[in-house]
Design a protein around this motif. Structure first.
Motif, PDB file in Angstrom:
ATOM      1  N   TYR A 135     -23.451  30.177 -36.141  1.00 29.29           N
ATOM      2  CA  TYR A 135     -23.126  31.599 -36.015  1.00 29.29           C
ATOM      3  C   TYR A 135     -21.794  31.907 -36.679  1.00 29.29           C
ATOM      4  O   TYR A 135     -20.845  31.131 -36.572  1.00 29.29           O
ATOM      5  N   ARG A 140     -20.845  29.402 -41.408  1.00 29.59           N
ATOM      6  CA  ARG A 140     -21.888  29.363 -42.422  1.00 29.59           C
ATOM      7  C   ARG A 140     -21.359  28.888 -43.773  1.00 29.59           C
ATOM      8  O   ARG A 140     -22.043  28.137 -44.485  1.00 29.59           O
ATOM      9  N   CYS A 182     -20.290  34.261 -47.791  1.00 30.00           N
ATOM     10  CA  CYS A 182     -21.105  34.662 -46.638  1.00 30.00           C
ATOM     11  C   CYS A 182     -20.563  35.923 -46.006  1.00 30.00           C
ATOM     12  O   CYS A 182     -19.363  36.192 -46.028  1.00 30.00           O
ATOM     13  N   THR A 184     -21.238  37.972 -42.155  1.00 25.47           N
ATOM     14  CA  THR A 184     -21.991  38.111 -40.904  1.00 25.47           C
ATOM     15  C   THR A 184     -21.370  39.223 -40.066  1.00 25.47           C
ATOM     16  O   THR A 184     -20.193  39.560 -40.224  1.00 25.47           O
ATOM     17  N   GLN A 187     -21.838  38.090 -34.965  1.00 20.28           N
ATOM     18  CA  GLN A 187     -22.530  36.887 -34.485  1.00 20.28           C
ATOM     19  C   GLN A 187     -21.689  36.102 -33.474  1.00 20.28           C
ATOM     20  O   GLN A 187     -22.231  35.431 -32.612  1.00 20.28           O
TER      21      GLN A 187
END
Lengths: 260, 260
Positions: A135, A140, A182, A184, A187
């Motif tokens: 997460y 990541r 990346c 996100t 998360q």
DNA sequence: CTTAAAATTATCATTATTTAATAATTTAAT
DNA sequence: ATTAAATTATTAAATAATGATAATTTTAAG
């Protein structure tokens, strides 16, 4: 219970929530006679891995502060990356938390962080804290650089809700690997978004990431290109410095080894 | 070589200057067969107190970062004092380095520090570093609160140039104890001056100090009263918070012990 | 892809240490 | 001063560590 484990089991009792223990409490918790624990604790106190506090309690000793300092001043990743975190924060278009993290067993650990002074929300990323592997952008950008057998092993340790979830994760990972960065959203912490790039050095066995975390409420789409530009350029800079540090270390070892 | 010492001897090889070792190098340094070192190192790697780096080198492992974090978030002295260091720096009349330090064996260790962003010179006081017991205001504010047998033992471990030096030191200590604060000039770093007050908590066994370090070139006599006022008021505040934390800890232990 | 050297792990008889029950001592609190 | 709690010392029995050597794995070079 034998070898180093004997000592580690005691240390592992200590946590942020419960930072002092008596010998009797340890003895109960580990189901080991107190005479044995007294002897082991005494050893660890004299090595300064534990220290005696008031009321016959013991707590973690100053050896950890000392060795932590040595890591801070000598770990190639920390040495190379730490000085840039503030710069990255200052150049980001909005207030941010900036994090250097690395693989640590099957978790991710933050090894350095810098928060803009005016950043308001709390984040889970703080130096020394273990974070989940699957997460958040920070994690990541680390796992996306791992391949083959090692990736398989790590993935197998994770509990995905379903096989479908697992496949989505792996597909996303592939995409991110192609893109080279990346993103996100929420998360790890609700209301926060993260951007990250990979940091690696094969010779030194470094599998890490550099990431910036922002408050979703402050974020505008137009910030995105600047954020990526900052992360990628600082990411490359950190890798360059890691390499220089590696060469210094090599020279040093060459020298000291030939002296003998 | 037995017990915990076996492990500590290996860890003690690692320093800021020499932060990675091969098994063969350790084996030579400790005059112990490599098969034994391989086994011990393997144990420590699996406990994450060491980690394998590239080129068959090993370095200090992430366990130190983890436990250091736990200390940071739970040590009463650090918890109580850390948040005030920046405030103290901001209220000081000129740029400063502000330090929380405590007794650590027969040395003094800095456990938290905050440097004004624009402070230019380098100081020896950095978190985790061991400092001499008899030089510098930071150390003196610690040793001046120690008395009787314990003071004797500590003093006997120090190498004074002469008995006269020793007597001067003890006399100065007595004076400072009366005044309630310390001042030293250039004892640790040339061109720097230090001011310090004691921090203590008998119940928690805390023998510590709060200090501000300044550049001699920037310092004017008129700054002195403000510096003392800041140090003494923040010193009392830190002690008050330590006490509150102590009471929290007591409550917590009372609760968890009665549950069993 | 092979090969040789280096690094690491496994094996095992010998030697040394740890264990834990209990007794003795020290420390802390009233 | 007294007593309870905490800590250290003592011990035979049980267990683990050592280190020489062999076996295996990893790494690096051709």
């Amino acid at each position: 219970m034998s070898g180093f484990l004997r000592y580690k089991k005691i240390l592992d009792l200590f946590s942020e929530e419960r930072s002092s223990w008596t010998v009797l409490e340890i003895s109960k918790a580990l189901e080991t006679p107190s005479s044995t624990i007294y002897r082991i604790v005494r050893e660890m106190v004299s090595a300064e891995f534990l220290e005696s506090a008031a009321g016959s309690y013991f707590r973690l000793g100053p050896a950890f502060i000392k060795f932590n300092r040595i890591i801070n001043f000598s770990d190639p990743l920390v040495r190379a990356g730490q000085p840039f975190l503030k710069k990255l924060a200052d150049e980001n278009p909005i207030t941010s938390v900036n994090v250097l993290a690395r693989l640590y067993g099957n978790k991710v650990m933050c090894v350095a962080d810098y928060k803009s002074p005016s950043f308001k929300k709390n984040t889970s990323y703080q130096r020394g804290k273990l974070m989940p592997l699957i997460y958040g952008a920070t994690s990541r950008a680390i796992i996306m650089q791992i391949t083959n057998r090692k990736l398989q092993d790590l993935i197998n340790l994770e509990n995905f809700k379903s096989d479908e979830d697992k496949n989505i994760f792996l597909k996303d990972l592939k995409n991110d690997r192609k893109k080279g960065y990346c993103f996100t959203e929420g998360q790890v912490d609700k209301g926060l978004i993260g951007f990250a790039v990979s940091i690696s050095n094969k010779k030194l066995g470094i599998e890490a990431s550099l990431s910036s975390i922002f408050d979703l409420d402050e974020f505008l789409l137009e910030h995105e290109p600047i954020i990526y530009a900052n992360l990628t350029s600082y990411g490359l800079l950190v890798e360059k410095y890691i390499n220089e540090i590696f060469e210094d270390i090599q020279k040093y070892h060459h020298k000291t080894n030939s002296i003998r």
